[in-house]
Design a protein around this motif. Structure first.
Motif, mmCIF file in Angstrom:
data_model
loop_
_atom_site.group_PDB
_atom_site.id
_atom_site.type_symbol
_atom_site.label_atom_id
_atom_site.label_comp_id
_atom_site.label_asym_id
_atom_site.label_seq_id
_atom_site.Cartn_x
_atom_site.Cartn_y
_atom_site.Cartn_z
ATOM 1 N N PRO A 54 0.788 -1.246 0.000
ATOM 2 C CA PRO A 54 0.000 0.000 0.000
ATOM 3 C C PRO A 54 0.814 1.286 0.000
ATOM 4 O O PRO A 54 0.279 2.352 -0.301
ATOM 5 N N TYR A 55 2.092 1.216 0.322
ATOM 6 C CA TYR A 55 2.920 2.421 0.334
ATOM 7 C C TYR A 55 3.847 2.489 -0.875
ATOM 8 O O TYR A 55 4.603 3.444 -1.017
ATOM 9 N N LEU A 56 3.803 1.466 -1.738
ATOM 10 C CA LEU A 56 4.590 1.480 -2.978
ATOM 11 C C LEU A 56 3.631 1.634 -4.155
ATOM 12 O O LEU A 56 3.376 0.698 -4.916
ATOM 13 N N VAL A 57 3.094 2.827 -4.262
ATOM 14 C CA VAL A 57 2.089 3.155 -5.275
ATOM 15 C C VAL A 57 2.611 4.288 -6.154
ATOM 16 O O VAL A 57 3.558 4.991 -5.784
ATOM 17 N N PRO A 58 2.026 4.486 -7.333
ATOM 18 C CA PRO A 58 2.504 5.558 -8.211
ATOM 19 C C PRO A 58 2.339 6.943 -7.590
ATOM 20 O O PRO A 58 1.285 7.278 -7.059
ATOM 21 N N VAL A 59 3.404 7.738 -7.653
ATOM 22 C CA VAL A 59 3.359 9.142 -7.229
ATOM 23 C C VAL A 59 4.084 9.982 -8.273
ATOM 24 O O VAL A 59 4.885 9.471 -9.056
ATOM 25 N N ASP A 60 3.819 11.259 -8.265
ATOM 26 C CA ASP A 60 4.462 12.157 -9.218
ATOM 27 C C ASP A 60 5.956 12.287 -8.931
ATOM 28 O O ASP A 60 6.374 12.400 -7.777
ATOM 29 N N SER A 61 6.737 12.240 -9.999
ATOM 30 C CA SER A 61 8.179 12.474 -9.894
ATOM 31 C C SER A 61 8.632 13.148 -11.182
ATOM 32 O O SER A 61 9.633 12.768 -11.789
ATOM 33 N N SER A 62 7.865 14.150 -11.587
ATOM 34 C CA SER A 62 8.059 14.774 -12.899
ATOM 35 C C SER A 62 9.399 15.478 -13.041
ATOM 36 O O SER A 62 9.873 15.691 -14.163
ATOM 37 N N THR A 63 10.045 15.814 -11.924
ATOM 38 C CA THR A 63 11.362 16.453 -12.020
ATOM 39 C C THR A 63 12.406 15.502 -12.596
ATOM 40 O O THR A 63 13.461 15.941 -13.058
ATOM 41 N N ASP A 64 12.105 14.196 -12.598
ATOM 42 C CA ASP A 64 13.054 13.221 -13.148
ATOM 43 C C ASP A 64 13.318 13.446 -14.629
ATOM 44 O O ASP A 64 14.380 13.048 -15.141
ATOM 45 N N THR A 65 12.370 14.044 -15.321
ATOM 46 C CA THR A 65 12.546 14.242 -16.764
ATOM 47 C C THR A 65 13.705 15.185 -17.069
ATOM 48 O O THR A 65 14.183 15.230 -18.208
ATOM 49 N N ALA A 66 14.163 15.925 -16.066
ATOM 50 C CA ALA A 66 15.303 16.826 -16.247
ATOM 51 C C ALA A 66 16.605 16.219 -15.725
ATOM 52 O O ALA A 66 17.643 16.882 -15.737
ATOM 53 N N ALA A 67 16.550 14.956 -15.291
ATOM 54 C CA ALA A 67 17.743 14.314 -14.731
ATOM 55 C C ALA A 67 18.750 13.985 -15.824
ATOM 56 O O ALA A 67 18.400 13.843 -17.003
ATOM 57 N N ASP A 68 19.998 13.851 -15.418
ATOM 58 C CA ASP A 68 21.049 13.475 -16.361
ATOM 59 C C ASP A 68 20.749 12.102 -16.963
ATOM 60 O O ASP A 68 20.371 11.165 -16.240
ATOM 61 N N ASN A 69 20.909 11.985 -18.290
ATOM 62 C CA ASN A 69 20.710 10.712 -18.992
ATOM 63 C C ASN A 69 19.317 10.130 -18.760
ATOM 64 O O ASN A 69 19.146 8.906 -18.686
ATOM 65 N N TYR A 70 18.330 11.004 -18.645
ATOM 66 C CA TYR A 70 16.944 10.554 -18.478
ATOM 67 C C TYR A 70 16.525 9.655 -19.643
ATOM 68 O O TYR A 70 15.870 8.641 -19.454
ATOM 69 N N GLU A 71 16.920 10.024 -20.835
ATOM 70 C CA GLU A 71 16.594 9.229 -22.021
ATOM 71 C C GLU A 71 17.861 8.596 -22.572
ATOM 72 O O GLU A 71 18.906 9.241 -22.669
ATOM 73 N N TYR A 72 17.762 7.341 -22.918
ATOM 74 C CA TYR A 72 18.945 6.609 -23.391
ATOM 75 C C TYR A 72 18.512 5.606 -24.453
ATOM 76 O O TYR A 72 17.462 4.959 -24.324
ATOM 77 N N THR A 73 19.316 5.472 -25.505
ATOM 78 C CA THR A 73 18.989 4.550 -26.589
ATOM 79 C C THR A 73 20.034 3.454 -26.711
ATOM 80 O O THR A 73 21.235 3.731 -26.782
ATOM 81 N N LEU A 74 19.558 2.207 -26.718
ATOM 82 C CA LEU A 74 20.403 1.037 -26.912
ATOM 83 C C LEU A 74 20.132 0.482 -28.301
ATOM 84 O O LEU A 74 18.987 0.167 -28.637
ATOM 85 N N ASN A 75 21.172 0.369 -29.098
ATOM 86 C CA ASN A 75 21.048 -0.176 -30.460
ATOM 87 C C ASN A 75 21.575 -1.602 -30.497
ATOM 88 O O ASN A 75 22.695 -1.878 -30.039
ATOM 89 N N LEU A 76 20.780 -2.504 -31.064
ATOM 90 C CA LEU A 76 21.180 -3.900 -31.209
ATOM 91 C C LEU A 76 20.946 -4.331 -32.651
ATOM 92 O O LEU A 76 19.889 -4.032 -33.235
ATOM 93 N N SER A 77 21.910 -5.027 -33.208
ATOM 94 C CA SER A 77 21.701 -5.582 -34.546
ATOM 95 C C SER A 77 20.684 -6.714 -34.448
ATOM 96 O O SER A 77 20.454 -7.281 -33.360
ATOM 97 N N ALA A 78 20.100 -7.062 -35.578
ATOM 98 C CA ALA A 78 19.118 -8.151 -35.581
ATOM 99 C C ALA A 78 19.750 -9.443 -35.093
ATOM 100 O O ALA A 78 19.130 -10.221 -34.348
#
Length: 338
Positions: free
Chosen positions: A200-224
């Motif tokens: 009951p205490y591990l539920v979704p909450v807002d953490s919108s500041t994370d979108t400004a964190a370092d390396n928030y978005e990362y892309t992994l490329n893999l060949s077929a």
């Protein structure tokens, strides 16, 4: 002569009675001194007696036991040493005080939760890997990690840990399972979507500041060919190289925007399973195929359940103290031991 003999007998009789009594008193005095509590012990006993409160599980954890993943051996550390090593492993020492204190309380509470739910045969509560700087750093690793900054960094972290070492987050009458991770996709995830168990205490909450964190978005490329091998080895899925464009279908998302499941080569695969199999940073991801290459773009880093460490940093920078940070990420818990 007769009178002198009678006087000598009287003296011997008195001594015969007195010496055993003296020896008995001496023995009692020695025993009392050997079993008497020290001043500190007496003070502690008086305090416990006066409080009228039963000792809680958090009060009895003088040490923390974990399995060293690199060696397979059980490691036991004093609680204070463990908390310093755990905070050092989880957050940069340069982060705000309140974020570091929140991390210390979360690490303490989670350790006690794992203690109460451990099924390990060696008695360990959980697994850490100090050599790879995961979970907890031992003092030897800290010396290597910090180098010439060891003394200053240790002094800083030890002071922050000392300020909160007695404090534990509870839910009901037991320490809470206060999991934590690096950063969310902007909202944390429910525990049942990752581990199958709703808390009951591990539920979704807002953490919108994370979108400004370092390396928030990362892309992994893999060949077929690379992806085909991983799918076969780790998920038992046979991928046809002639049908690459059809390997992945439209995913089902959780309310927080993480991948719950998706079709992979005609089979339904859980997002958590694919993340583990491919080593993705998060279950919030998209897949793009182009010219024989699959690009997995993730948002956030970690399982997404509990406290976002980058979110804690942002809240601390906005002026929130560690109590407010913990209350935000673990709603319904109670901080005890203040």
């Amino acid at each position: 002569m007769k009178r002198s003999f009678l006087l000598l007998c009287a003296v011997l009789l008195v001594l015969g009675c007195a010496l055993p009594c003296a020896a008995y008193r001496l023995a009692r005095m020695t025993l009392a001194q050997s079993t008497a509590p020290s001043a500190a012990e007496a003070s502690s006993a008086a305090s416990e007696e006066g409080s009228g409160q039963a000792t809680s599980p958090a009060d009895t954890a003088d040490t923390v036991c974990f399995t060293d993943q690199s060696t397979g051996q059980a490691v036991e550390l004093p609680l204070r040493e463990y908390l310093i090593g755990a905070v050092a492993a989880e957050m940069p020492v340069s982060w705000p005080d309140e974020a570091l204190k929140a991390q210390a309380v979360a690490a303490h509470s989670y350790a006690l939760y794992r203690r109460d739910h451990s099924t390990e045969e060696n008695g360990a509560w959980f697994t850490a890997d100090p050599a790879r700087r995961q979970g907890c750093l031992t003092d030897a690793v800290l010396h290597s990690y910090w180098g010439t900054a060891y003394a200053a960094n240790y002094a800083r972290l030890s002071a922050l840990v000392d300020a909160v070492q007695t404090q534990v987050l509870y839910y009901g009458d037991a320490p809470a399972g206060t999991s934590y991770f690096a950063m969310s996709n902007g909202r944390t995830e429910a525990s049942e979507n990752v581990w199958g168990t709703a808390l009951p205490y591990l539920v979704p909450v807002d953490s919108s500041t994370d979108t400004a964190a370092d390396n928030y978005e990362y892309t992994l490329n893999l060949s077929a060919a690379q992806l085909q091998q991983l799918l076969a080895k780790r998920l038992g899925i046979a991928a046809d190289l002639s049908q690459q464009a059809q390997w992945f279908g439209t995913p089902m998302l959780t309310p927080s925007g993480y991948v719950d499941s998706l079709p992979v080569c005609g089979q339904t695969v859980q997002g958590t399973a694919l993340r583990k199999a491919l080593g993705l940073r998060s279950t919030c991801f998209t897949v793009v195929w182009q010219s024989g290459t699959f690009s997995f773009t993730t948002r956030g880093y970690g399982h997404g359940v509990g406290m976002s460490q980058w979110g804690a940093k942002a809240l601390a920078e906005q002026g929130a103290d560690y109590r407010a940070i913990l209350a935000h990420y673990y709603p319904g818990t109670e901080l005890r031991g203040e």
